[in-house]
Design a protein around this motif. Structure first.
Motif, mmCIF file in Angstrom:
data_model
loop_
_atom_site.group_PDB
_atom_site.id
_atom_site.type_symbol
_atom_site.label_atom_id
_atom_site.label_comp_id
_atom_site.label_asym_id
_atom_site.label_seq_id
_atom_site.Cartn_x
_atom_site.Cartn_y
_atom_site.Cartn_z
ATOM 1 N N SER A 195 0.822 -1.206 0.000
ATOM 2 C CA SER A 195 0.000 0.000 0.000
ATOM 3 C C SER A 195 0.857 1.258 0.000
ATOM 4 O O SER A 195 0.581 2.222 -0.723
ATOM 5 C CB SER A 195 -0.921 -0.015 1.226
ATOM 6 N N LEU A 196 1.927 1.254 0.800
ATOM 7 C CA LEU A 196 2.825 2.414 0.818
ATOM 8 C C LEU A 196 3.521 2.594 -0.530
ATOM 9 O O LEU A 196 3.743 3.730 -0.982
ATOM 10 C CB LEU A 196 3.862 2.248 1.933
ATOM 11 N N TRP A 197 3.871 1.478 -1.165
ATOM 12 C CA TRP A 197 4.478 1.574 -2.497
ATOM 13 C C TRP A 197 3.511 2.230 -3.481
ATOM 14 O O TRP A 197 3.891 3.106 -4.263
ATOM 15 C CB TRP A 197 4.876 0.186 -2.989
ATOM 16 N N LEU A 198 2.241 1.824 -3.420
ATOM 17 C CA LEU A 198 1.241 2.423 -4.310
ATOM 18 C C LEU A 198 1.059 3.907 -4.007
ATOM 19 O O LEU A 198 0.890 4.729 -4.921
ATOM 20 C CB LEU A 198 -0.088 1.678 -4.173
ATOM 21 N N ILE A 199 1.088 4.262 -2.716
ATOM 22 C CA ILE A 199 0.969 5.683 -2.358
ATOM 23 C C ILE A 199 2.127 6.478 -2.962
ATOM 24 O O ILE A 199 1.950 7.607 -3.444
ATOM 25 C CB ILE A 199 0.926 5.843 -0.825
ATOM 26 N N SER A 200 3.334 5.879 -2.966
ATOM 27 C CA SER A 200 4.494 6.592 -3.521
ATOM 28 C C SER A 200 4.332 6.881 -5.012
ATOM 29 O O SER A 200 4.948 7.818 -5.537
ATOM 30 C CB SER A 200 5.769 5.783 -3.281
ATOM 31 N N LEU A 201 3.504 6.104 -5.698
ATOM 32 C CA LEU A 201 3.291 6.337 -7.124
ATOM 33 C C LEU A 201 2.486 7.606 -7.393
ATOM 34 O O LEU A 201 2.394 8.055 -8.539
ATOM 35 C CB LEU A 201 2.570 5.133 -7.754
ATOM 36 N N LEU A 202 1.910 8.182 -6.336
ATOM 37 C CA LEU A 202 1.141 9.419 -6.497
ATOM 38 C C LEU A 202 2.034 10.655 -6.532
ATOM 39 O O LEU A 202 1.566 11.751 -6.838
ATOM 40 C CB LEU A 202 0.125 9.556 -5.357
ATOM 41 N N ILE A 203 3.326 10.499 -6.205
ATOM 42 C CA ILE A 203 4.231 11.657 -6.149
ATOM 43 C C ILE A 203 4.267 12.424 -7.468
ATOM 44 O O ILE A 203 4.155 13.663 -7.469
ATOM 45 C CB ILE A 203 5.653 11.205 -5.731
ATOM 46 N N PRO A 204 4.419 11.760 -8.651
ATOM 47 C CA PRO A 204 4.454 12.541 -9.900
ATOM 48 C C PRO A 204 3.149 13.274 -10.201
ATOM 49 O O PRO A 204 3.154 14.236 -10.974
ATOM 50 C CB PRO A 204 4.723 11.457 -10.970
ATOM 51 N N HIS A 205 2.049 12.844 -9.571
ATOM 52 C CA HIS A 205 0.747 13.434 -9.873
ATOM 53 C C HIS A 205 0.347 14.512 -8.858
ATOM 54 O O HIS A 205 -0.198 15.555 -9.235
ATOM 55 C CB HIS A 205 -0.328 12.345 -9.900
#
Length: 691
Positions: free
Chosen positions: A501-511
């Protein structure tokens, strides 16, 4: 052979006393211009024809060129105009057949055409009964100057025709390349700005002096083929630009037509262009039959189960088996069949998505849904709920009417097991595995029916371990008996899902940016520890608090490092440049090597390649050499340029790595999972001779 045929025809046309076919005689040009009656003739032209039978009329166009003059094939090449007839009679169709041409290179301009005497067999169809057939032949002839000449003509179709005309027409057709007889296997691939044609004769035949003559492709300008032969194999490399000399158009999926000659033998060939990998056409080309692609798809789907993206879901599935009382094999079989059906349905939905994108002419690719922040947000929500459930905070029922339950480790609802399969597939899409890229690339360039067949095979491959347990539920008996250790295992599974879940949250950084993403992650961890303390007491919340605090610190450090421009714990000393086709061309013209890395933040395999290979000291040193140009493309967010770059190379997923160099001008695509030794070896192979 062609010279002999033309000579026989000319002798026949001049000396045959039995000829009664319509004959224009040697035509006079309509636009003589500077020519006078006594001017030397550089070309003689005449037409002969049969009578009309069943609407068809056979015609022989005889062109005699003086020495040093030439005319053109149906595709003239870089200059010239092909012969053409503008019919003044009512003609419904024309079948103009072209003898095998030659190639003429003058002042850097390459053309395809004929010298000497040439005879064209032509068949005309008319829906009306004709007594006369008339038109204007436009013929371009060149030596040190080029002349475009019109020849009006009229053929009397009432003239009787002897059997000799049919013989002469058939002899002329003998000079037209057949569609078989020279080549046994044909492969056509496209990579970068190169069209690669591979031809193979039978095993006991070798190439002599082959040549290839290409037809025009709309929107593309094809250069002169560079041919390499080895025994019975031939590889031709053809540079491709657009009609105005700009960036190369994408030829994948298009049909190409060309004539190959070897001495007096020739063959007309039509082939569909497929992706080229740099070491044989393996991404959806005719070199790999459909059944083999199906095998690749099954293997690729199977390997997805071993990728770290899917591991948390498999762990959850393990937890669900532990909740089944020993001996209830029917329950285990039902659960795993439901999960397998969820996987299959998910791959069908992916096939539907790819179909809709193709119909809408949108970019397609494996894992592109992770370019969408809303999809990432949805996956964050789902994994957060799974995490909370695995920590025993709650169970979610969706109501008696739907009779379903969210997929949980301990859920007994049928729908829960189905959604576990769906969730496993969604988490698998940012992972790229061996065989997977080949199968998906083939599918996205193949007809729709094959696309669905291949995605079904991918689903079956990923379902195999689940189906194995469904077929042999006794495997579950190998697990230890339920006990107190299960609560500890559940906590471990919860921690694995929390990390996902934390990995998926990190994918929001570029957005959303680093700050907002960090707030989301910290808020999630704080709420989780509050609920753990509320449900289990403060004492039992101490250890989770320490673990979560460490996770929060690590996540914060990662986000702040990324915000400051650093991308990894190990310093990347390579001077990465933006990826463009022009940068590749410029580097090769400077006699330099090129290393290409196309990556994405959501690509787990990309991260593995980065830490396991690209950041290794030997690789960093190799990529920092003076004659290396390192190019990196980021596909984290939608990028038409990166999508087009990948599609030209027959790729639909990341990671993608390719190496160019003086000795690898066509480029060589590396394995999906990088290997340090292989990378360094290919880098060395690409290096040209020292200047």
């Amino acid at each position: 052979m062609r010279f002999l045929i033309n000579t026989l025809f000319i002798l026949f046309a001049i000396f045959s006393s039995g000829l009664h076919a319509a004959d224009t005689g040697w035509l006079q040009p309509a636009n003589t211009g500077w020519m006078t009656e006594n001017s030397p003739r550089h070309v003689d032209v005449r037409l002969l024809s049969s009578t009309q039978e069943n609407g068809k009329i056979d015609i022989l166009l005889d062109v005699k060129l003086e020495e040093g003059w030439k005319t053109y094939w149906r595709s003239p090449g870089e200059g010239g105009v092909a012969p053409e007839i503008k019919w003044t009679s009512p003609v419904s169709s024309v079948d103009w057949q072209w003898p095998a041409p030659g190639r003429f290179d003058v002042a850097g301009v390459s053309t395809q055409g004929y010298m000497g005497d040439i005879v064209f067999p032509i068949t005309v169809t008319s829906d009306e009964k004709l007594d006369k057939l008339s038109g204007i032949l436009t013929l371009s002839t060149c030596s040190n100057v080029c002349i475009l000449t019109d020849y009006p003509f009229e053929l009397d179709l009432t003239e009787p025709v002897s059997a000799d005309f049919a013989w002469a027409f058939n002899q002329a057709k003998g000079g037209v390349p057949p569609t078989s007889g020279l080549v046994e296997q044909v492969l056509a691939g496209f990579s970068g700005n190169k069209l690669i044609v591979e031809l193979q004769k039978s095993t006991d035949a070798e190439w002599g002096k082959p040549n290839i003559f290409t037809d025009v492709i709309d929107g593309a300008a094809l250069g002169v083929p560079k041919i390499k032969i080895s025994g019975n194999s031939l590889i031709a490399s053809i540079e491709v630009n657009d009609d105005w000399g700009g960036e190369s158009p994408n030829l994948i999926g298009k049909d190409i037509s060309f004539v190959v000659t070897d001495g007096d033998v020739s063959q007309q060939i039509t082939a569909k262009v497929t992706p080229y990998t740099g070491s044989g056409i393996s991404e959806g080309g005719t070199s790999i039959p459909l059944w083999q692609i199906i095998v690749f798809a099954i293997l690729g789907g199977l390997i997805l189960n071993l990728m770290p993206c899917v591991l948390p879901v498999l762990a959850m599935k393990l937890g669900s088996v532990l909740m089944v009382p020993q001996g209830e094999q029917k329950t285990i079989r039902r659960q795993f069949l439901l999960s397998s059906s969820g996987i299959l349905v998910s791959f069908w939905l992916l096939a539907l998505l790819m179909t809709l994108l193709r119909v809408g002419q949108q970019a397609v690719g494996w894992g592109i849904q992770f370019q969408n922040p809303w999809f990432i947000g949805f996956m964050v929500l789902v994994t957060a709920l799974f995490t909370a459930n695995l920590f025993g905070l709650f169970e979610i029922n969706l109501g008696s009417k739907t009779n379903t339950r969210l997929a949980t480790a301990g859920g007994h609802g049928n729908s829960g097991h189905f959604w576990q399969g769906v969730f496993a597939t969604l988490l698998a899409t940012p992972c790229s595995a061996p065989f997977l890229g080949t199968a998906v690339a083939f599918a996205l360039a193949a007809p729709m029916s094959e696309l669905w067949l291949i995605f079904t095979a991918l689903g079956l491959g990923m379902s195999l371990p689940w189906l194995l347990i469904a077929a042999f539920p006794a495997i579950a008996k190998l697990l230890p008996k339920p006990g107190a250790w299960m609560s500890k295992l559940r906590a471990v599974l919860g921690m694995m899902m929390l990390i996902s879940s934390l990995w998926l949250i990190s994918l929001l950084i570029p957005h959303f940016g680093a700050t907002y993403t960090l707030v989301i992650a910290i808020t999630f961890l704080v709420l989780l520890i509050i609920f753990i303390a509320k449900n289990n007491g403060l004492r039992k919340a101490i250890l989770p608090f320490i673990v979560f605090a460490l996770l929060a610190s690590g996540f914060s450090w990662m986000v702040l490092e990324q915000k400051s421009g650093s991308q990894s714990m190990v310093k990347d000393s390579v001077n990465w440049q933006p990826l463009t086709e022009q940068a590749i061309v410029q580097a090769l013209s400077d006699n330099k090597r090129v290393f290409i890395d196309v990556t994405a933040d959501w690509c787990v395999t990309c991260k593995a390649n980065k830490y396991n290979v690209l950041l290794r000291d030997e690789v960093q040193q190799a990529l920092s050499a003076p004659d290396i140009v390192a190019l990196r493309g980021d596909w984290t967010k939608p990028s038409p340029e990166i999508t087009a770059f990948l599609q030209k190379r027959g790729q639909v997923a990341v990671p993608f790595n390719q190496i160019y160099g003086p000795n690898l001008t066509e480029g060589k695509i590396l394995s999906t999972i990088l290997d340090r030794e292989s990378l360094l070896s290919i880098m060395k192979e690409a290096k040209g001779a020292e200047k």
